[in-house]
Scaffold this motif. Structure first.
Motif, PDB file in Angstrom:
ATOM      1  N   ILE A  32      14.306  -6.168  17.009  1.00  0.00           N
ATOM      2  CA  ILE A  32      13.152  -5.267  17.075  1.00  0.00           C
ATOM      3  C   ILE A  32      12.525  -5.191  15.686  1.00  0.00           C
ATOM      4  O   ILE A  32      13.203  -4.916  14.701  1.00  0.00           O
ATOM      5  CB  ILE A  32      13.571  -3.856  17.525  1.00  0.00           C
ATOM      6  CG1 ILE A  32      14.245  -3.879  18.897  1.00  0.00           C
ATOM      7  CG2 ILE A  32      12.381  -2.902  17.495  1.00  0.00           C
ATOM      8  CD1 ILE A  32      13.332  -4.189  20.045  1.00  0.00           C
ATOM      9  N   GLY A  33      11.239  -5.433  15.636  1.00  0.00           N
ATOM     10  CA  GLY A  33      10.500  -5.328  14.387  1.00  0.00           C
ATOM     11  C   GLY A  33       9.395  -4.305  14.525  1.00  0.00           C
ATOM     12  O   GLY A  33       8.997  -3.945  15.631  1.00  0.00           O
ATOM     13  N   ALA A  34       8.914  -3.812  13.405  1.00  0.00           N
ATOM     14  CA  ALA A  34       7.812  -2.841  13.402  1.00  0.00           C
ATOM     15  C   ALA A  34       6.995  -3.005  12.140  1.00  0.00           C
ATOM     16  O   ALA A  34       7.498  -3.446  11.106  1.00  0.00           O
ATOM     17  CB  ALA A  34       8.355  -1.419  13.493  1.00  0.00           C
ATOM     18  N   ILE A  35       5.741  -2.649  12.248  1.00  0.00           N
ATOM     19  CA  ILE A  35       4.854  -2.617  11.093  1.00  0.00           C
ATOM     20  C   ILE A  35       4.895  -1.202  10.528  1.00  0.00           C
ATOM     21  O   ILE A  35       4.687  -0.230  11.258  1.00  0.00           O
ATOM     22  CB  ILE A  35       3.415  -3.001  11.494  1.00  0.00           C
ATOM     23  CG1 ILE A  35       3.397  -4.421  12.067  1.00  0.00           C
ATOM     24  CG2 ILE A  35       2.479  -2.875  10.298  1.00  0.00           C
ATOM     25  CD1 ILE A  35       2.059  -4.821  12.653  1.00  0.00           C
ATOM     26  N   THR A  36       5.163  -1.089   9.247  1.00  0.00           N
ATOM     27  CA  THR A  36       5.258   0.237   8.626  1.00  0.00           C
ATOM     28  C   THR A  36       3.873   0.812   8.338  1.00  0.00           C
ATOM     29  O   THR A  36       2.861   0.120   8.448  1.00  0.00           O
ATOM     30  CB  THR A  36       6.018   0.167   7.289  1.00  0.00           C
ATOM     31  OG1 THR A  36       5.220  -0.518   6.318  1.00  0.00           O
ATOM     32  CG2 THR A  36       7.357  -0.523   7.444  1.00  0.00           C
ATOM     33  N   GLU A  37       3.889   2.060   7.951  1.00  0.00           N
ATOM     34  CA  GLU A  37       2.681   2.659   7.412  1.00  0.00           C
ATOM     35  C   GLU A  37       2.305   1.861   6.157  1.00  0.00           C
ATOM     36  O   GLU A  37       3.164   1.255   5.523  1.00  0.00           O
ATOM     37  CB  GLU A  37       2.937   4.117   7.009  1.00  0.00           C
ATOM     38  CG  GLU A  37       3.412   5.018   8.108  1.00  0.00           C
ATOM     39  CD  GLU A  37       4.931   5.032   8.288  1.00  0.00           C
ATOM     40  OE1 GLU A  37       5.414   5.907   8.994  1.00  0.00           O
ATOM     41  OE2 GLU A  37       5.635   4.166   7.738  1.00  0.00           O
ATOM     42  N   PRO A  38       1.050   1.881   5.763  1.00  0.00           N
ATOM     43  CA  PRO A  38       0.691   1.230   4.507  1.00  0.00           C
ATOM     44  C   PRO A  38       1.457   1.877   3.342  1.00  0.00           C
ATOM     45  O   PRO A  38       1.770   3.066   3.382  1.00  0.00           O
ATOM     46  CB  PRO A  38      -0.810   1.493   4.375  1.00  0.00           C
ATOM     47  CG  PRO A  38      -1.270   1.801   5.756  1.00  0.00           C
ATOM     48  CD  PRO A  38      -0.111   2.458   6.447  1.00  0.00           C
ATOM     49  N   LEU A  39       1.738   1.087   2.323  1.00  0.00           N
ATOM     50  CA  LEU A  39       2.511   1.556   1.173  1.00  0.00           C
ATOM     51  C   LEU A  39       1.701   1.477  -0.116  1.00  0.00           C
ATOM     52  O   LEU A  39       0.845   0.604  -0.270  1.00  0.00           O
ATOM     53  CB  LEU A  39       3.755   0.686   0.977  1.00  0.00           C
ATOM     54  CG  LEU A  39       4.721   0.514   2.128  1.00  0.00           C
ATOM     55  CD1 LEU A  39       5.811  -0.469   1.752  1.00  0.00           C
ATOM     56  CD2 LEU A  39       5.316   1.843   2.525  1.00  0.00           C
ATOM     57  N   TYR A  40       2.036   2.365  -1.028  1.00  0.00           N
ATOM     58  CA  TYR A  40       1.551   2.273  -2.398  1.00  0.00           C
ATOM     59  C   TYR A  40       2.702   2.728  -3.278  1.00  0.00           C
ATOM     60  O   TYR A  40       3.122   3.888  -3.217  1.00  0.00           O
ATOM     61  CB  TYR A  40       0.319   3.142  -2.646  1.00  0.00           C
ATOM     62  CG  TYR A  40      -0.336   2.836  -3.970  1.00  0.00           C
ATOM     63  CD1 TYR A  40      -1.373   1.921  -4.048  1.00  0.00           C
ATOM     64  CD2 TYR A  40       0.125   3.425  -5.146  1.00  0.00           C
ATOM     65  CE1 TYR A  40      -1.953   1.602  -5.265  1.00  0.00           C
ATOM     66  CE2 TYR A  40      -0.448   3.123  -6.362  1.00  0.00           C
ATOM     67  CZ  TYR A  40      -1.480   2.204  -6.413  1.00  0.00           C
ATOM     68  OH  TYR A  40      -2.047   1.884  -7.614  1.00  0.00           O
ATOM     69  N   ILE A  70      16.203   4.297  13.845  1.00  0.00           N
ATOM     70  CA  ILE A  70      15.583   4.424  15.164  1.00  0.00           C
ATOM     71  C   ILE A  70      15.638   3.121  15.956  1.00  0.00           C
ATOM     72  O   ILE A  70      15.034   3.016  17.009  1.00  0.00           O
ATOM     73  CB  ILE A  70      14.138   4.953  15.072  1.00  0.00           C
ATOM     74  CG1 ILE A  70      13.241   4.039  14.245  1.00  0.00           C
ATOM     75  CG2 ILE A  70      14.113   6.360  14.526  1.00  0.00           C
ATOM     76  CD1 ILE A  70      11.783   4.465  14.228  1.00  0.00           C
ATOM     77  N   GLY A  71      16.380   2.131  15.412  1.00  0.00           N
ATOM     78  CA  GLY A  71      16.594   0.909  16.183  1.00  0.00           C
ATOM     79  C   GLY A  71      15.770  -0.291  15.772  1.00  0.00           C
ATOM     80  O   GLY A  71      15.736  -1.293  16.480  1.00  0.00           O
ATOM     81  N   VAL A  72      15.109  -0.217  14.633  1.00  0.00           N
ATOM     82  CA  VAL A  72      14.307  -1.337  14.147  1.00  0.00           C
ATOM     83  C   VAL A  72      15.178  -2.207  13.243  1.00  0.00           C
ATOM     84  O   VAL A  72      15.874  -1.701  12.367  1.00  0.00           O
ATOM     85  CB  VAL A  72      13.064  -0.826  13.378  1.00  0.00           C
ATOM     86  CG1 VAL A  72      12.313  -1.973  12.728  1.00  0.00           C
ATOM     87  CG2 VAL A  72      12.158  -0.043  14.311  1.00  0.00           C
ATOM     88  N   HIS A  73      15.136  -3.511  13.472  1.00  0.00           N
ATOM     89  CA  HIS A  73      15.939  -4.443  12.698  1.00  0.00           C
ATOM     90  C   HIS A  73      15.184  -5.053  11.520  1.00  0.00           C
ATOM     91  O   HIS A  73      15.794  -5.470  10.537  1.00  0.00           O
ATOM     92  CB  HIS A  73      16.434  -5.583  13.585  1.00  0.00           C
ATOM     93  CG  HIS A  73      17.231  -5.103  14.748  1.00  0.00           C
ATOM     94  ND1 HIS A  73      16.719  -5.067  16.022  1.00  0.00           N
ATOM     95  CD2 HIS A  73      18.480  -4.612  14.816  1.00  0.00           C
ATOM     96  CE1 HIS A  73      17.639  -4.596  16.842  1.00  0.00           C
ATOM     97  NE2 HIS A  73      18.716  -4.301  16.135  1.00  0.00           N
ATOM     98  N   GLN A  74      13.885  -5.191  11.661  1.00  0.00           N
ATOM     99  CA  GLN A  74      13.091  -5.757  10.565  1.00  0.00           C
ATOM    100  C   GLN A  74      11.742  -5.051  10.517  1.00  0.00           C
ATOM    101  O   GLN A  74      11.233  -4.603  11.536  1.00  0.00           O
ATOM    102  CB  GLN A  74      12.897  -7.256  10.732  1.00  0.00           C
ATOM    103  CG  GLN A  74      12.133  -7.643  11.976  1.00  0.00           C
ATOM    104  CD  GLN A  74      12.049  -9.152  12.154  1.00  0.00           C
ATOM    105  OE1 GLN A  74      12.773  -9.903  11.537  1.00  0.00           O
ATOM    106  NE2 GLN A  74      11.159  -9.586  13.010  1.00  0.00           N
ATOM    107  N   ILE A  75      11.221  -4.941   9.301  1.00  0.00           N
ATOM    108  CA  ILE A  75       9.931  -4.285   9.123  1.00  0.00           C
ATOM    109  C   ILE A  75       8.955  -5.247   8.459  1.00  0.00           C
ATOM    110  O   ILE A  75       9.343  -6.146   7.722  1.00  0.00           O
ATOM    111  CB  ILE A  75      10.043  -2.993   8.289  1.00  0.00           C
ATOM    112  CG1 ILE A  75      10.687  -3.256   6.920  1.00  0.00           C
ATOM    113  CG2 ILE A  75      10.769  -1.913   9.065  1.00  0.00           C
ATOM    114  CD1 ILE A  75      10.681  -2.062   5.980  1.00  0.00           C
ATOM    115  N   GLN A  76       7.697  -5.027   8.763  1.00  0.00           N
ATOM    116  CA  GLN A  76       6.611  -5.737   8.093  1.00  0.00           C
ATOM    117  C   GLN A  76       5.884  -4.694   7.261  1.00  0.00           C
ATOM    118  O   GLN A  76       5.453  -3.668   7.792  1.00  0.00           O
ATOM    119  CB  GLN A  76       5.666  -6.357   9.115  1.00  0.00           C
ATOM    120  CG  GLN A  76       4.489  -7.049   8.501  1.00  0.00           C
ATOM    121  CD  GLN A  76       3.556  -7.616   9.566  1.00  0.00           C
ATOM    122  OE1 GLN A  76       3.924  -7.828  10.703  1.00  0.00           O
ATOM    123  NE2 GLN A  76       2.322  -7.844   9.179  1.00  0.00           N
ATOM    124  N   VAL A  77       5.801  -4.937   5.967  1.00  0.00           N
ATOM    125  CA  VAL A  77       5.137  -3.972   5.086  1.00  0.00           C
ATOM    126  C   VAL A  77       3.745  -4.475   4.723  1.00  0.00           C
ATOM    127  O   VAL A  77       3.473  -5.674   4.739  1.00  0.00           O
ATOM    128  CB  VAL A  77       5.958  -3.698   3.810  1.00  0.00           C
ATOM    129  CG1 VAL A  77       7.280  -3.043   4.153  1.00  0.00           C
ATOM    130  CG2 VAL A  77       6.188  -4.962   3.006  1.00  0.00           C
TER     131      VAL A  77
END
Length: 104
Positions: A32-40, A70-77
């Motif tokens: 499971i992957g997810a896109i995070t909120e934008p970062l600074y 929450i079950g996410v294995h990888q994130i896209q930042v």
């Protein structure tokens, strides 16, 4: 990969994906992957938008680690920036200052 949903909606979306897979008899592992909120990384001197995560590297890493819980294995930042130079600076800061705090 749940995309576009706010973080608080991800647990329900992940549960739905898992339930649909179970109903279909799919037993193979899933990532499971997810896109995070934008970062600074750091404190911006300009308005980066209300959903942007900002602050010290440790605080950003702590927030991003919640995705695993929450079950996410990888994130896209993705990063907020006003120029290519600022973008590459943000990417470098993330790599050197935030990523080491994320664990595996």
């Amino acid at each position: 990969m749940p995309q576009g949903d706010a973080r608080d909606r991800l647990p329900a979306q992940i549960a739905r994906v898992r339930a649909l897979r179970e109903e279909a008899g799919v037993e193979a592992p899933i990532v499971i992957g997810a896109i995070t909120e934008p970062l600074y990384v750091g404190e911006p001197g300009w308005s980066v938008g209300r959903r942007t995560l900002t602050g010290k590297p440790e605080a950003l890493a702590e927030s991003l680690r919640e995705y695993a819980a929450i079950g996410v294995h990888q994130i896209q930042v993705r990063f907020r920036s006003r120029s290519v130079d600022e973008l590459t600076d943000q990417m470098a800061a993330f790599g050197t200052d935030v990523a080491p705090h994320l664990g595996t």
